[in-house]
Design a protein around this motif. Structure first.
Motif, PDB file in Angstrom:
ATOM      1  N   VAL A   1       1.115   1.038  10.588  1.00 50.14           N
ATOM      2  CA  VAL A   1       1.396   0.814   9.177  1.00 50.14           C
ATOM      3  C   VAL A   1       0.156   0.205   8.524  1.00 50.14           C
ATOM      4  O   VAL A   1      -0.557  -0.585   9.144  1.00 50.14           O
ATOM      5  N   VAL A   2      -0.110   0.591   7.290  1.00 46.71           N
ATOM      6  CA  VAL A   2      -1.220   0.011   6.525  1.00 46.71           C
ATOM      7  C   VAL A   2      -0.715  -1.261   5.851  1.00 46.71           C
ATOM      8  O   VAL A   2       0.336  -1.266   5.206  1.00 46.71           O
TER       9      VAL A   2
ATOM     10  N   VAL B   1     -10.942   0.956  12.491  1.00 43.32           N
ATOM     11  CA  VAL B   1     -10.898   2.064  11.526  1.00 43.32           C
ATOM     12  C   VAL B   1     -12.299   2.550  11.214  1.00 43.32           C
ATOM     13  O   VAL B   1     -13.221   1.755  11.001  1.00 43.32           O
ATOM     14  N   SER B   2     -12.458   3.875  11.189  1.00 46.45           N
ATOM     15  CA  SER B   2     -13.715   4.496  10.787  1.00 46.45           C
ATOM     16  C   SER B   2     -13.380   5.629   9.823  1.00 46.45           C
ATOM     17  O   SER B   2     -12.880   6.681  10.243  1.00 46.45           O
TER      18      SER B   2
ATOM     19  N   GLY C   1      -4.442   8.998   5.385  1.00 51.18           N
ATOM     20  CA  GLY C   1      -4.541   9.964   4.303  1.00 51.18           C
ATOM     21  C   GLY C   1      -5.765   9.747   3.435  1.00 51.18           C
ATOM     22  O   GLY C   1      -6.257  10.660   2.790  1.00 51.18           O
ATOM     23  N   ALA C   2      -6.278   8.525   3.422  1.00 47.58           N
ATOM     24  CA  ALA C   2      -7.467   8.174   2.636  1.00 47.58           C
ATOM     25  C   ALA C   2      -8.071   6.926   3.239  1.00 47.58           C
ATOM     26  O   ALA C   2      -7.442   6.236   4.047  1.00 47.58           O
ATOM     27  N   ALA C   3      -9.318   6.637   2.862  1.00 47.82           N
ATOM     28  CA  ALA C   3      -9.974   5.430   3.370  1.00 47.82           C
ATOM     29  C   ALA C   3      -9.204   4.188   2.915  1.00 47.82           C
ATOM     30  O   ALA C   3      -8.585   4.179   1.842  1.00 47.82           O
ATOM     31  N   LEU C   4      -9.244   3.141   3.719  1.00 49.24           N
ATOM     32  CA  LEU C   4      -8.553   1.900   3.375  1.00 49.24           C
ATOM     33  C   LEU C   4      -9.202   1.225   2.174  1.00 49.24           C
ATOM     34  O   LEU C   4     -10.416   1.319   1.970  1.00 49.24           O
ATOM     35  N   GLY C   5      -8.383   0.520   1.404  1.00 43.54           N
ATOM     36  CA  GLY C   5      -8.895  -0.293   0.315  1.00 43.54           C
ATOM     37  C   GLY C   5      -9.410  -1.621   0.841  1.00 43.54           C
ATOM     38  O   GLY C   5      -9.230  -1.965   2.017  1.00 43.54           O
ATOM     39  N   ALA C   6     -10.038  -2.381  -0.029  1.00 42.67           N
ATOM     40  CA  ALA C   6     -10.590  -3.680   0.355  1.00 42.67           C
ATOM     41  C   ALA C   6      -9.484  -4.583   0.905  1.00 42.67           C
ATOM     42  O   ALA C   6      -8.425  -4.726   0.280  1.00 42.67           O
TER      43      ALA C   6
ATOM     44  N   PRO D   1       0.839  -1.203   0.000  1.00 44.79           N
ATOM     45  CA  PRO D   1       0.000   0.000   0.000  1.00 44.79           C
ATOM     46  C   PRO D   1       0.873   1.253   0.000  1.00 44.79           C
ATOM     47  O   PRO D   1       2.001   1.236   0.513  1.00 44.79           O
ATOM     48  N   THR D   2       0.353   2.329  -0.567  1.00 42.35           N
ATOM     49  CA  THR D   2       1.134   3.562  -0.642  1.00 42.35           C
ATOM     50  C   THR D   2       0.792   4.549   0.466  1.00 42.35           C
ATOM     51  O   THR D   2       1.590   5.422   0.788  1.00 42.35           O
ATOM     52  N   GLN D   3      -0.398   4.426   1.056  1.00 44.47           N
ATOM     53  CA  GLN D   3      -0.777   5.409   2.058  1.00 44.47           C
ATOM     54  C   GLN D   3      -0.184   5.074   3.414  1.00 44.47           C
ATOM     55  O   GLN D   3       0.155   3.919   3.708  1.00 44.47           O
ATOM     56  N   ALA D   4      -0.058   6.099   4.242  1.00 47.13           N
ATOM     57  CA  ALA D   4       0.546   5.945   5.559  1.00 47.13           C
ATOM     58  C   ALA D   4      -0.489   6.200   6.648  1.00 47.13           C
ATOM     59  O   ALA D   4      -1.456   6.920   6.458  1.00 47.13           O
ATOM     60  N   ALA D   5      -0.260   5.564   7.792  1.00 51.01           N
ATOM     61  CA  ALA D   5      -1.050   5.828   8.990  1.00 51.01           C
ATOM     62  C   ALA D   5      -0.215   6.688   9.933  1.00 51.01           C
ATOM     63  O   ALA D   5       1.001   6.515  10.030  1.00 51.01           O
TER      64      ALA D   5
END
Length: 204
Positions: free
Chosen positions: A136-137, A113-114, A90-95, A52-56
């Motif tokens: 980490v995502v 997560v919400s 940064g954005a909603a999680l993917g499936a 995944p590219t997004q960070a938590a």
């Protein structure tokens, strides 16, 4: 290919699989003449090696024990042995994606997560312990995105041993000025309380 058989179990290493590919395998027993028995049900395997590219990130922690309650930033000690960690995405999680929480190098769970926020309640923390958490995502295949900066939390649930006493108050208004004991009325609307400690205060 053919599998390596040991007793009633077998293993087989397929040729290298491409990222993003999906394969459905079946297995069947064949004899020396090439006759095949019943074919197994399909076994599907999807290959995903892309992280995944997004960070938590961490936004703070929630303390609901003792006198100092509320949300606090990293580095603020807590007397709550069961604080709740809070964070953002940064954005909603993917499936199939989750937010993993690590204490040092140890994976301790996944966050609730919400939308683009998350919370996590770590296992009960020992008094006097210090923890550095990272988030980490991770996707369904276990690939992890960029790790967050460390979020440090120190637990201090031991009260100070020193005692405080109020010895007097100082009146500096009107005709009767000076230091007076408890129970003495004052005409000073801004008196100063004076006290003592059983020992010097510790740092912090």
């Amino acid at each position: 290919g053919t599998a390596t058989v040991t007793g009633t179990t077998w293993t087989f290493a397929p040729p290298a699989l491409a990222d993003g590919s999906t394969h459905t395998y079946t297995a069947v027993v064949a004899d020396a003449a090439g006759n095949e028995g019943p074919r197994s049900a399909g076994f599907t395997l999807a290959v995903d090696t892309t992280a995944p590219t997004q960070a938590a990130t961490f936004t703070g922690y929630t303390d609901d024990a003792g006198t100092d309650r509320g949300d606090f930033p990293a580095g603020t000690p807590t007397d709550d042995t069961t604080p709740v960690l809070n964070g953002a995405l940064g954005a909603a999680l993917g499936a199939g994606e989750v937010v993993r929480i690590y204490d040092g190098a140890t994976l301790i769970g996944t966050a609730a997560v919400s939308g683009t926020t998350w919370t996590f309640a770590p296992p009960a923390l020992a008094d006097g312990s210090t923890h550095t958490y990272t988030a980490v995502v991770a996707d369904a295949a276990g690939n992890e995105g960029p790790r967050s900066a460390g979020f440090t939390l120190t637990v201090d649930a031991t009260p100070p041993v020193q005692t405080a006493a109020i010895a007097s108050y100082t009146d500096n208004a009107g005709t009767s000025q000076g230091d007076f004991p408890s129970g003495t009325p004052t005409d000073d609307t801004t008196p100063v309380l004076n006290g003592t400690l059983s020992a010097a205060l510790a740092a912090g």
